[in-house]
Structure formats: C-alpha cells, structure tokens
Design an enzyme around this catalytic site. Sequence first.
Site, PDB file in Angstrom:
ATOM      1  N   ASP A  53       0.858  -1.188   0.000  1.00 28.25           N
ATOM      2  CA  ASP A  53       0.000   0.000   0.000  1.00 28.25           C
ATOM      3  C   ASP A  53       0.890   1.232   0.000  1.00 28.25           C
ATOM      4  O   ASP A  53       1.926   1.248   0.679  1.00 28.25           O
ATOM      5  CB  ASP A  53      -0.919  -0.001   1.240  1.00 28.25           C
ATOM      6  CG  ASP A  53      -2.131   0.894   1.036  1.00 28.25           C
ATOM      7  OD1 ASP A  53      -3.257   0.369   1.038  1.00 28.25           O
ATOM      8  OD2 ASP A  53      -1.954   2.124   0.852  1.00 28.25           O
ATOM      9  N   ARG A 173     -19.126 -10.401   2.953  1.00 26.04           N
ATOM     10  CA  ARG A 173     -19.865  -9.392   3.724  1.00 26.04           C
ATOM     11  C   ARG A 173     -19.015  -8.912   4.889  1.00 26.04           C
ATOM     12  O   ARG A 173     -18.303  -9.710   5.499  1.00 26.04           O
ATOM     13  CB  ARG A 173     -21.152 -10.002   4.310  1.00 26.04           C
ATOM     14  CG  ARG A 173     -22.174 -10.388   3.293  1.00 26.04           C
ATOM     15  CD  ARG A 173     -23.140 -11.405   3.877  1.00 26.04           C
ATOM     16  NE  ARG A 173     -22.440 -12.668   4.183  1.00 26.04           N
ATOM     17  CZ  ARG A 173     -22.997 -13.710   4.760  1.00 26.04           C
ATOM     18  NH1 ARG A 173     -24.248 -13.665   5.138  1.00 26.04           N
ATOM     19  NH2 ARG A 173     -22.294 -14.818   4.990  1.00 26.04           N
ATOM     20  N   GLU A 174     -19.139  -7.644   5.208  1.00 26.22           N
ATOM     21  CA  GLU A 174     -18.479  -7.148   6.416  1.00 26.22           C
ATOM     22  C   GLU A 174     -19.049  -7.910   7.604  1.00 26.22           C
ATOM     23  O   GLU A 174     -20.245  -8.163   7.671  1.00 26.22           O
ATOM     24  CB  GLU A 174     -18.734  -5.642   6.590  1.00 26.22           C
ATOM     25  CG  GLU A 174     -17.898  -4.824   5.650  1.00 26.22           C
ATOM     26  CD  GLU A 174     -17.978  -3.339   5.946  1.00 26.22           C
ATOM     27  OE1 GLU A 174     -18.099  -2.965   7.129  1.00 26.22           O
ATOM     28  OE2 GLU A 174     -17.925  -2.560   4.981  1.00 26.22           O
ATOM     29  N   LYS A 226     -21.092  -9.344 -10.180  1.00 23.88           N
ATOM     30  CA  LYS A 226     -20.805  -8.708  -8.882  1.00 23.88           C
ATOM     31  C   LYS A 226     -21.900  -7.688  -8.514  1.00 23.88           C
ATOM     32  O   LYS A 226     -22.533  -7.781  -7.468  1.00 23.88           O
ATOM     33  CB  LYS A 226     -19.428  -8.035  -8.955  1.00 23.88           C
ATOM     34  CG  LYS A 226     -19.126  -7.047  -7.862  1.00 23.88           C
ATOM     35  CD  LYS A 226     -18.976  -7.709  -6.520  1.00 23.88           C
ATOM     36  CE  LYS A 226     -19.009  -6.705  -5.387  1.00 23.88           C
ATOM     37  NZ  LYS A 226     -18.838  -7.294  -4.096  1.00 23.88           N
ATOM     38  N   PHE A 271     -32.174 -12.174   3.445  1.00 25.79           N
ATOM     39  CA  PHE A 271     -32.312 -10.788   2.981  1.00 25.79           C
ATOM     40  C   PHE A 271     -33.763 -10.344   2.873  1.00 25.79           C
ATOM     41  O   PHE A 271     -34.120  -9.537   2.028  1.00 25.79           O
ATOM     42  CB  PHE A 271     -31.531 -10.559   1.674  1.00 25.79           C
ATOM     43  CG  PHE A 271     -30.095 -10.240   1.961  1.00 25.79           C
ATOM     44  CD1 PHE A 271     -29.234 -11.221   2.412  1.00 25.79           C
ATOM     45  CD2 PHE A 271     -29.615  -8.949   1.862  1.00 25.79           C
ATOM     46  CE1 PHE A 271     -27.924 -10.935   2.751  1.00 25.79           C
ATOM     47  CE2 PHE A 271     -28.303  -8.648   2.204  1.00 25.79           C
ATOM     48  CZ  PHE A 271     -27.457  -9.650   2.642  1.00 25.79           C
ATOM     49  N   CYS A 282     -21.370  -0.763   0.118  1.00 27.91           N
ATOM     50  CA  CYS A 282     -21.540  -1.545  -1.121  1.00 27.91           C
ATOM     51  C   CYS A 282     -22.931  -1.414  -1.745  1.00 27.91           C
ATOM     52  O   CYS A 282     -23.079  -0.866  -2.840  1.00 27.91           O
ATOM     53  CB  CYS A 282     -21.235  -3.007  -0.835  1.00 27.91           C
ATOM     54  SG  CYS A 282     -19.604  -3.236  -0.111  1.00 27.91           S
ATOM     55  N   LYS A 340     -24.710  -2.238  10.123  1.00 26.00           N
ATOM     56  CA  LYS A 340     -25.269  -3.532  10.515  1.00 26.00           C
ATOM     57  C   LYS A 340     -24.434  -4.038  11.691  1.00 26.00           C
ATOM     58  O   LYS A 340     -23.422  -3.414  12.044  1.00 26.00           O
ATOM     59  CB  LYS A 340     -25.244  -4.524   9.354  1.00 26.00           C
ATOM     60  CG  LYS A 340     -23.845  -4.899   8.897  1.00 26.00           C
ATOM     61  CD  LYS A 340     -23.904  -5.959   7.812  1.00 26.00           C
ATOM     62  CE  LYS A 340     -22.524  -6.463   7.485  1.00 26.00           C
ATOM     63  NZ  LYS A 340     -22.527  -7.485   6.463  1.00 26.00           N
TER      64      LYS A 340
HETATM   65  C1  UGA Z   1     -22.744  -6.764   0.667  1.00 24.07           C
HETATM   66  C2  UGA Z   1     -23.094  -8.140   0.073  1.00 24.07           C
HETATM   67  O1  UGA Z   1     -23.974  -8.840   0.952  1.00 24.07           O
HETATM   68  C3  UGA Z   1     -21.831  -8.972  -0.138  1.00 24.07           C
HETATM   69  O2  UGA Z   1     -22.158 -10.200  -0.769  1.00 24.07           O
HETATM   70  C4  UGA Z   1     -20.865  -8.195  -1.041  1.00 24.07           C
HETATM   71  O3  UGA Z   1     -19.651  -8.899  -1.247  1.00 24.07           O
HETATM   72  C5  UGA Z   1     -20.546  -6.839  -0.390  1.00 24.07           C
HETATM   73  O4  UGA Z   1     -21.780  -6.119  -0.188  1.00 24.07           O
HETATM   74  C6  UGA Z   1     -19.641  -6.102  -1.318  1.00 24.07           C
HETATM   75  O5  UGA Z   1     -20.085  -5.667  -2.399  1.00 24.07           O
HETATM   76  O6  UGA Z   1     -18.428  -6.023  -1.044  1.00 24.07           O
HETATM   77  P1  UGA Z   1     -22.190  -5.848   3.115  1.00 24.07           P
HETATM   78  O7  UGA Z   1     -22.120  -4.477   2.517  1.00 24.07           O
HETATM   79  O8  UGA Z   1     -21.122  -6.256   4.064  1.00 24.07           O
HETATM   80  O9  UGA Z   1     -22.192  -6.972   1.962  1.00 24.07           O
HETATM   81  O10 UGA Z   1     -23.557  -5.904   3.878  1.00 24.07           O
HETATM   82  P2  UGA Z   1     -24.886  -6.812   3.856  1.00 24.07           P
HETATM   83  O11 UGA Z   1     -24.775  -7.913   4.813  1.00 24.07           O
HETATM   84  O12 UGA Z   1     -25.250  -7.152   2.459  1.00 24.07           O
HETATM   85  O13 UGA Z   1     -25.939  -5.741   4.431  1.00 24.07           O
HETATM   86  C7  UGA Z   1     -26.195  -4.534   3.716  1.00 24.07           C
HETATM   87  C8  UGA Z   1     -27.299  -3.752   4.385  1.00 24.07           C
HETATM   88  O14 UGA Z   1     -28.546  -4.405   4.234  1.00 24.07           O
HETATM   89  C9  UGA Z   1     -27.110  -3.539   5.892  1.00 24.07           C
HETATM   90  O15 UGA Z   1     -27.475  -2.221   6.226  1.00 24.07           O
HETATM   91  C10 UGA Z   1     -28.073  -4.547   6.509  1.00 24.07           C
HETATM   92  O16 UGA Z   1     -28.517  -4.191   7.796  1.00 24.07           O
HETATM   93  C11 UGA Z   1     -29.202  -4.516   5.495  1.00 24.07           C
HETATM   94  N1  UGA Z   1     -30.028  -5.752   5.496  1.00 24.07           N
HETATM   95  C12 UGA Z   1     -29.476  -6.952   5.184  1.00 24.07           C
HETATM   96  C13 UGA Z   1     -31.387  -5.655   5.784  1.00 24.07           C
HETATM   97  O17 UGA Z   1     -31.911  -4.549   6.062  1.00 24.07           O
HETATM   98  N2  UGA Z   1     -32.153  -6.794   5.742  1.00 24.07           N
HETATM   99  C14 UGA Z   1     -31.630  -8.009   5.436  1.00 24.07           C
HETATM  100  O18 UGA Z   1     -32.393  -9.014   5.417  1.00 24.07           O
HETATM  101  C15 UGA Z   1     -30.262  -8.096   5.154  1.00 24.07           C
END
Ligand code: UGA
Length: 491
Positions: A53, A173-174, A226, A271, A282, A340
């Site tokens: 980096d 996912r984070e 993606k 989801f 993301c 989250k």
């Molecule tokens: C998301 C995708 O889930 C990953 O597969 C992807 O690799 C990543 O983006 C990326 O592009 O790098 P992430 O951003 O870590 O992952 O978060 P999610 O777990 O997808 O949650 C996103 C948002 O949706 C959060 O605010 C969460 O609280 C909300 N959420 C999720 C809901 O409101 N309801 C649900 O049922 C699930």
Amino acid sequence: MGNRLQSPSPPSRGPNGSARTIQSSLVVVGAGYVGLVTSACLAHLGHRVRLVDIDSERITSLRAGVTPIAEPGLDTLIHLGVKSGRLSFDDHPRVALHSADMVFIAVGTLDANGRWTDTNVRSALESVLACESVPPLIVIRSTVRPGTMVGLRELVAATARPVNLLLNPEFTREGTAVADFLSPTRIVVGVASGDPPDTADPIRRLYAAIDAPFLVVDHSSAELIKIGSNAFLAAKITFANELARLCLATGADMSTVRYGIGIDPRIGPQFLRTGPGFGGSCLPSQVELLSAMSKELDLGLELIEAIVRSNREQPRRLVRELLASLPTPRRVAVLGLAFKANTDDTRESPSLRFIDALSDAGVGEIQAFDPQVRRLSTHPGVHLFPDAYAAASDADILVIATEWPQFRSLDWGRLAHVMCGREVFDARSIVAADEASAYGFRVRSLERRSAQRPEQPGVAAVQDRRLEPGPRSVAAGPMGSALAGQWRPAP
Ligand code: UGA
C-alpha cells in the site's frame, strides 16, 4: 465477447483442481478492507503474499501488528500469516514483483464523497506495469463500474507487455468476510473477450483448497455478476420493507409471511429482514450506480431506480410514522450506529439517516450507543455513551437502529429506571416486546404496531424451524403467543 466465452464454463464442484494447494507467490496492491481480507485468507490457504500500500503509515502499523479494521477472525489470520512467514507488507510493489506469479489489485473505487472513480485502479495498474518485472497475470479484485475492464485492458495492451488481465470479484460481507472468503458461494473469474477460459487456470489453482463452483466468464459479465448480485439483494430488502407495510395495513404478521414466502426455494429466506433500509459501502453505491446508468444510457431500469428512491425514503418515512402520534420528543436514545451488526462501519448507515430525519423533525437531543462505534465525526451533535443504559438516561424514546445481538436482551427494568418515557421503536424487530411491556414500555416496530395490539391470526404451529426467521407460533400458550410480537431467530 469472444466465441470461446459464449457461455460460462460449467461450475465445477471443487476442490478446484488438485486436493493439495500449490503454493503461489502473489502481490496484493491495496491494504483496505478487500485487500487485507484477500491477503490474510490467501496466506492462510498456504500462498506467499506481499501486501502493498502506498500509505506507508498503514504498512508501518501492520508491521507493528496492528490490524486497521475490525473484522472477526482477520486479526488472527494476519498474525498467523506473518508468523508463518507467508504474509508480509511493503509500501511499493516494485520490491515484491520480481518473484510474484500474479498481482491482485484491491484498491478503492469510491472517492471521499462516495462517487465512483477508476483513478485508483488505473494508477495502481499503471504503477505495476511500470515496474521492471511484471508477472504474467494481473487480477482486479476491486468492485468496478461496468465497462471499466475495457479501459483497463486497453491500458495493458498499450504497454505491449505479455500480461493477462482478469477480474475476480469478491462476495464477502463485512462482519463475516473471512468466513465468506474461505467458504464462498462461488468463485467468479472474468477473462478478456477472446481469451480462452484456461487463462483462469492460475486462479483455479490458487483456490484449489476451496470447495465452490468456479465460473469463468467474460470481463463484462463478471462486472455485472458482482453488481447485479448486490442489486438483487437490495431489491429483496426493499421488497421486505414494503411487504411489512402491507402486513401492518392488513393485519398480517410479517414474520409469518416472511417464513411462508422464504420457504419457497425459488425465493429463499435470506435478505428479507425488515429495517431502516440497506446501508454500508456496497449496496447503496452499487444500486445508485445502476440507477445512474439507467438514466445515462436511457435504459428505463424502473425497478432499480425505484429501489434507490424507496431505500432513501425509508428512514424518513419511519421517523414520520413514529412521531405522528407523539409530541415531538425532547431526547431520543439511539442504540446502534453501524450500518449492521458486527462492524464498526458507519458508511451510509441507515441509523445515521434515521438520526438525520429525527434532527430534521426537531428532536433536540440525540444520545447514542454502539458496541463498536466510539467516534462519530460526521454527526458532532450526537452524544455518544459507553453503554445502552447511559445512552437511554432521561430519554423519551428508545430506538433500536442496528441489530446487535446484545440489544435482543436488554434489561428493561434498568431502562425503566433510567428513561423518562416508555416509547420504544424497534427498527430491526429484535426486541422481546413481551419482556419490555411488562415494565410498561410500548414497543413499536416495522412488523407490529405495539406489544399490546390484539392477537393476529397466524400459523397454528410450524414444526420446521430451520429457516430464519421463524414465525411466531400461536400454539405456544397465552404468554408465548403472537401477543408478544416477538421475533426470534430459529434455534
Ligand atoms: C454486501 C453483500 O452482501 C456482499 O455479498 C458483497 O460482497 C458486499 O456487499 C460487497 O459488495 O463487497 P455488506 O455491505 O457487508 O455486503 O452488507 P450486507 O450484509 O449485504 O448488508 C447490507 C445492508 O442491508 C445492511 O445495512 C443490513 O442491515 C441490510 N439488510 C441486510 C437488511 O436490512 N435486511 C436483510 O435481510 C439483510
């Protein structure tokens, strides 16, 4: 798209290639979220990884054993990688490139204002191509705007270097990134149009120890696999939030409806959790990108444009509905600031959008607690407290904005003691409302009007609790009935 890539190669159930991992030597450019997880996990799989980096402070602190992001399991893998000698850090790729089999580029594609940019990817690629010895394979790991790979390929071609450019998007996912990396749903590799699928073989060998479908597609399809995946997840969440409004209007029980819908394998239970909208670095940026492309290219992607509007409106709508029947509260306690649970990331956090809407509605003081967020430079007016009970002191309303597990089991007696009011808005539908109502609290959520509302018809008894979230069972006796409006994950 070249003839040999008309359709993706059939997914192969792994292990991909030989059972024994053949050690590769890699350079990963970019020690941000994706680069750190990629490096630590590939070192864990037995490869030799040099993480590079240009931020020399970050490299110095990594060398000193400090992991710059909070991600379960990452710290341990980094320490083990360093200890084994397979993971090391540098502040310029030049140092490491001469002995590498491939380079991964994992730099950011959003600028400080959250706008898409390919500047970092291009300059990382240029700096690799400018080195004396360049490995035969450069792999883009960053999430790129559809169409970016065409330009990057031109950049490589202009150097006349014998380099294959691949795209290997991540689906982690984070909060569960390490586990997602090591047990992925699929591994996708985009190769340039006209290049044979076996161009991806070095990546197949890299992931040989992982059992997952391995898809080789063209660059453009990999870009959209993606972003299309995230757009679909965003659509599911938005749909669940709208369905919950329909449930409240008609007297249906959202947790039961979610279960009944999600049990269909064509739909799936994941989801479909309701909340203040999707956030993070993301989903929002990627759906907004597709919406912008819809307008730019005049594609009329009405569903995608509607997802963006509905999600932006969700926190404002919730605040409007919450305050409609109450005098404007003097002080509101917000539990959860991260976008989250299991992360300290507040980027595009729906909790912060909710706080903005509260301030716009004239709420004077906002007191907040998050188990991992200790500073909030974007919202200097929000007072942060060390625990939920301190944040709730003298508050009129308590809002659960992030689904941290500890908020499922709050001490309601203690909250009743410290709070002025008895209003709870459970934006994540995780609170044990019957326990709260025993202390005089009125719990409202997206999935129920209040803990005291009359019984709703539901399923008589559902034996199959494998899917999450399970429905409320009305066969559980008077105290365990839907009266409590309680959401519990399947055991
Ligand atoms: C998301 C995708 O889930 C990953 O597969 C992807 O690799 C990543 O983006 C990326 O592009 O790098 P992430 O951003 O870590 O992952 O978060 P999610 O777990 O997808 O949650 C996103 C948002 O949706 C959060 O605010 C969460 O609280 C909300 N959420 C999720 C809901 O409101 N309801 C649900 O049922 C699930």
